[in-house]
Enzyme design. Sequence first.
Site, PDB file in Angstrom:
ATOM      1  N   ALA A  66      33.852  38.906  53.626  1.00 37.98           N
ATOM      2  CA  ALA A  66      32.866  39.478  54.115  1.00 37.98           C
ATOM      3  C   ALA A  66      31.785  39.973  52.667  1.00 37.98           C
ATOM      4  CB  ALA A  66      32.115  39.608  54.725  1.00 37.98           C
ATOM      5  N   GLY A 111      36.607  38.786  55.917  1.00 43.42           N
ATOM      6  CA  GLY A 111      35.808  37.358  56.645  1.00 43.42           C
ATOM      7  C   GLY A 111      36.507  35.848  56.234  1.00 43.42           C
ATOM      8  N   GLU A 114      38.947  35.727  58.701  1.00 41.37           N
ATOM      9  CA  GLU A 114      38.805  35.198  59.812  1.00 41.37           C
ATOM     10  C   GLU A 114      37.761  33.673  59.684  1.00 41.37           C
ATOM     11  OE1 GLU A 114      36.262  39.024  59.045  1.00 41.37           O
ATOM     12  OE2 GLU A 114      36.793  39.569  61.615  1.00 41.37           O
ATOM     13  N   GLU A 134      39.846  45.813  56.774  1.00 44.32           N
ATOM     14  CA  GLU A 134      38.619  46.672  56.939  1.00 44.32           C
ATOM     15  C   GLU A 134      39.149  47.767  56.808  1.00 44.32           C
ATOM     16  OE1 GLU A 134      39.116  43.355  58.344  1.00 44.32           O
ATOM     17  OE2 GLU A 134      37.051  42.061  58.134  1.00 44.32           O
TER      18      GLU A 134
HETATM   19  C1  HXC Z   1      31.511  41.052  47.260  1.00 45.92           C
HETATM   20  C2  HXC Z   1      33.134  40.375  45.380  1.00 45.92           C
HETATM   21  C3  HXC Z   1      33.999  40.987  47.151  1.00 45.92           C
HETATM   22  C4  HXC Z   1      33.935  40.689  48.362  1.00 45.92           C
HETATM   23  C5  HXC Z   1      35.499  39.782  45.876  1.00 45.92           C
HETATM   24  N1  HXC Z   1      34.527  40.266  45.142  1.00 45.92           N
HETATM   25  N2  HXC Z   1      35.498  40.052  46.881  1.00 45.92           N
HETATM   26  N3  HXC Z   1      31.637  40.956  46.217  1.00 45.92           N
HETATM   27  N4  HXC Z   1      31.861  41.530  48.188  1.00 45.92           N
HETATM   28  N5  HXC Z   1      34.294  40.818  49.379  1.00 45.92           N
HETATM   29  C6  HXC Z   1      34.379  40.074  43.581  1.00 45.92           C
HETATM   30  C7  HXC Z   1      34.202  41.412  42.941  1.00 45.92           C
HETATM   31  O1  HXC Z   1      33.694  42.390  43.016  1.00 45.92           O
HETATM   32  C8  HXC Z   1      34.036  40.928  41.161  1.00 45.92           C
HETATM   33  O2  HXC Z   1      32.848  40.750  40.974  1.00 45.92           O
HETATM   34  C9  HXC Z   1      34.511  39.548  41.656  1.00 45.92           C
HETATM   35  O3  HXC Z   1      34.657  38.677  42.799  1.00 45.92           O
HETATM   36  C10 HXC Z   1      35.928  39.406  40.808  1.00 45.92           C
HETATM   37  O4  HXC Z   1      36.996  40.158  41.772  1.00 45.92           O
HETATM   38  P1  HXC Z   1      37.782  40.934  41.268  1.00 45.92           P
HETATM   39  O5  HXC Z   1      37.745  42.231  42.200  1.00 45.92           O
HETATM   40  O6  HXC Z   1      37.536  41.997  39.716  1.00 45.92           O
HETATM   41  O7  HXC Z   1      39.261  40.280  40.819  1.00 45.92           O
HETATM   42  P2  HXC Z   1      41.016  41.201  41.659  1.00 45.92           P
HETATM   43  O8  HXC Z   1      41.052  42.432  40.508  1.00 45.92           O
HETATM   44  O9  HXC Z   1      41.305  39.742  41.564  1.00 45.92           O
HETATM   45  O10 HXC Z   1      40.994  41.407  42.815  1.00 45.92           O
HETATM   46  C11 HXC Z   1      40.784  40.331  44.080  1.00 45.92           C
HETATM   47  C12 HXC Z   1      40.809  41.258  45.438  1.00 45.92           C
HETATM   48  C13 HXC Z   1      39.772  41.924  45.658  1.00 45.92           C
HETATM   49  C14 HXC Z   1      42.226  41.895  46.004  1.00 45.92           C
HETATM   50  C15 HXC Z   1      40.392  39.886  46.318  1.00 45.92           C
HETATM   51  O11 HXC Z   1      38.758  41.537  44.651  1.00 45.92           O
HETATM   52  C16 HXC Z   1      39.691  43.084  47.111  1.00 45.92           C
HETATM   53  O12 HXC Z   1      39.809  43.552  47.298  1.00 45.92           O
HETATM   54  N6  HXC Z   1      37.991  41.897  47.492  1.00 45.92           N
HETATM   55  C17 HXC Z   1      37.666  42.762  48.427  1.00 45.92           C
HETATM   56  C18 HXC Z   1      37.889  42.668  49.313  1.00 45.92           C
HETATM   57  C19 HXC Z   1      38.116  42.875  50.816  1.00 45.92           C
HETATM   58  O13 HXC Z   1      38.079  44.006  51.333  1.00 45.92           O
HETATM   59  N7  HXC Z   1      37.424  42.283  51.891  1.00 45.92           N
HETATM   60  C20 HXC Z   1      37.352  42.313  53.073  1.00 45.92           C
HETATM   61  C21 HXC Z   1      35.847  42.784  53.226  1.00 45.92           C
HETATM   62  S1  HXC Z   1      35.036  43.195  54.384  1.00 45.92           S
HETATM   63  P3  HXC Z   1      32.631  41.642  39.166  1.00 45.92           P
HETATM   64  O14 HXC Z   1      31.127  41.289  39.791  1.00 45.92           O
HETATM   65  O15 HXC Z   1      32.785  42.904  39.273  1.00 45.92           O
HETATM   66  O16 HXC Z   1      33.328  40.779  38.066  1.00 45.92           O
HETATM   67  C22 HXC Z   1      34.721  41.557  55.552  1.00 45.92           C
HETATM   68  C23 HXC Z   1      34.300  42.241  56.785  1.00 45.92           C
HETATM   69  C24 HXC Z   1      33.870  40.799  57.820  1.00 45.92           C
HETATM   70  O17 HXC Z   1      35.668  41.173  54.831  1.00 45.92           O
HETATM   71  C25 HXC Z   1      33.383  41.125  58.677  1.00 45.92           C
HETATM   72  C26 HXC Z   1      32.081  41.558  58.363  1.00 45.92           C
HETATM   73  C27 HXC Z   1      31.564  41.618  59.946  1.00 45.92           C
END
Ligand code: HXC
Length: 260
Positions: A66, A111, A114, A134
Site C-alpha cells: 500500500a 499489500g 496480500e 508491516e
Molecule cells: C509508496 C513506495 C512504496 C510504497 C516503493 N515506493 N514502495 N512508495 N509506498 N509501499 C517508492 C519509493 O519511495 C521510491 O520513490 C520508488 O518507489 C522506488 O523505490 P526505492 O525504495 O527507491 O527502490 P529500492 O531502493 O530498490 O527498494 C525497493 C523496496 C523499497 C525494498 C521495495 O521501495 C521498500 O521497502 N518499499 C516499501 C515496502 C513496504 O514496506 N511495503 C509495505 C507497505 S505497508 P521515490 O519518489 O523516492 O523515487 C502495506 C500495508 C497494507 O502494504 C495494508 C494497508 C491497510
Amino acid sequence: NTYENLLVERRDGVAIVTIDRPKALNALNAATLAELSKAIVAIAEDTSVQVVIFTGSGEKAFVAGADITEMQSMSAAEARNWGKFGQRVFAAIEALPQPVIAAVNGFALGGGCELAMACDIRIAAENARFGQPESSLGITPGFGGSQRLPRLVGTGRAKELLFTADVVDAAEGFRIGLVNKVVPVGRALEEALAMAEKIASRSPVAVGYCKAAANEGMNVDLGSAIAYEAELFGLCFAAPDQKEGMSAFVEKRKPVYRTR
Ligand code: HXC
C-alpha cells in the site's frame, strides 16, 4: 484503456490486469485501489472472460505495498476505513467467478503480497520477493494478510514472517507453499498465460465449482464443507459440461465446453 494506474488487456478468454504505477513500484494508493475495484466488477460480469491474471508493470515490482506516503498521516478511523476498503476489493478478487492467477515479478510486499494471496494461484519469477513488512512500519497487515498468510503457509511460518518482517525469495516462497511455481525472470506472465490456457480448456462449470468449494470449505467446518461439495457435485450433473465431458471420454475425443 480507461484507467490511469491499471492496464486491462485481453488475450482470447484471459483478462490481464497490470498494476501500472512504476514510479512508486506499483504501490497501491487510493486511486489505484478504486480502479481495481471497478475493473473487478467489470470482469466478474464479463462472461467471455475465462481466467484472470494480475501482474505488475516492469520487472522490478509486482506491487511494493500500500502507498506509505498516503498512509503516513491517517487517523485511526481513516486507517480502519482504508483497510476495510482494501479488504473488500481483495475479497471481490477472491470471489471472482473465474480462476485468478498472480504473475509475480519482483517485489510483492505488504499489500502486494496480500493481493497475490487473494488470487487463487501464484506464479513467481526468480526475482520475486514476498513479505509482510508491516511490523517494521509499526502496523499490522490490513488487506487480509494476517489471515490469508496462515491459511496458505500455516500459522507457525506465517507468524514468523509477520513478526520478523522478513522478506523471502521465490524459492523459499515455493518451499513454504506460498508460490505454486517458480520461473525465470521475465517469464511469469507467459507461464501464467500458459496455465490460463490449460484451465480455459477445462469445464468452466467444474472449475468455478472447484473454486467455490475450496474457498467456502476453508471458512467452515469440515462437515459443512463436505456437504457443500456434495451439493456442487450434484449440480454438475444438471449442467451440460458433465454430459460433454463424459461423452467425450467414452467417444475417445477431446471435450468441447461452452464458455461461461
Ligand atoms: C509508496 C513506495 C512504496 C510504497 C516503493 N515506493 N514502495 N512508495 N509506498 N509501499 C517508492 C519509493 O519511495 C521510491 O520513490 C520508488 O518507489 C522506488 O523505490 P526505492 O525504495 O527507491 O527502490 P529500492 O531502493 O530498490 O527498494 C525497493 C523496496 C523499497 C525494498 C521495495 O521501495 C521498500 O521497502 N518499499 C516499501 C515496502 C513496504 O514496506 N511495503 C509495505 C507497505 S505497508 P521515490 O519518489 O523516492 O523515487 C502495506 C500495508 C497494507 O502494504 C495494508 C494497508 C491497510
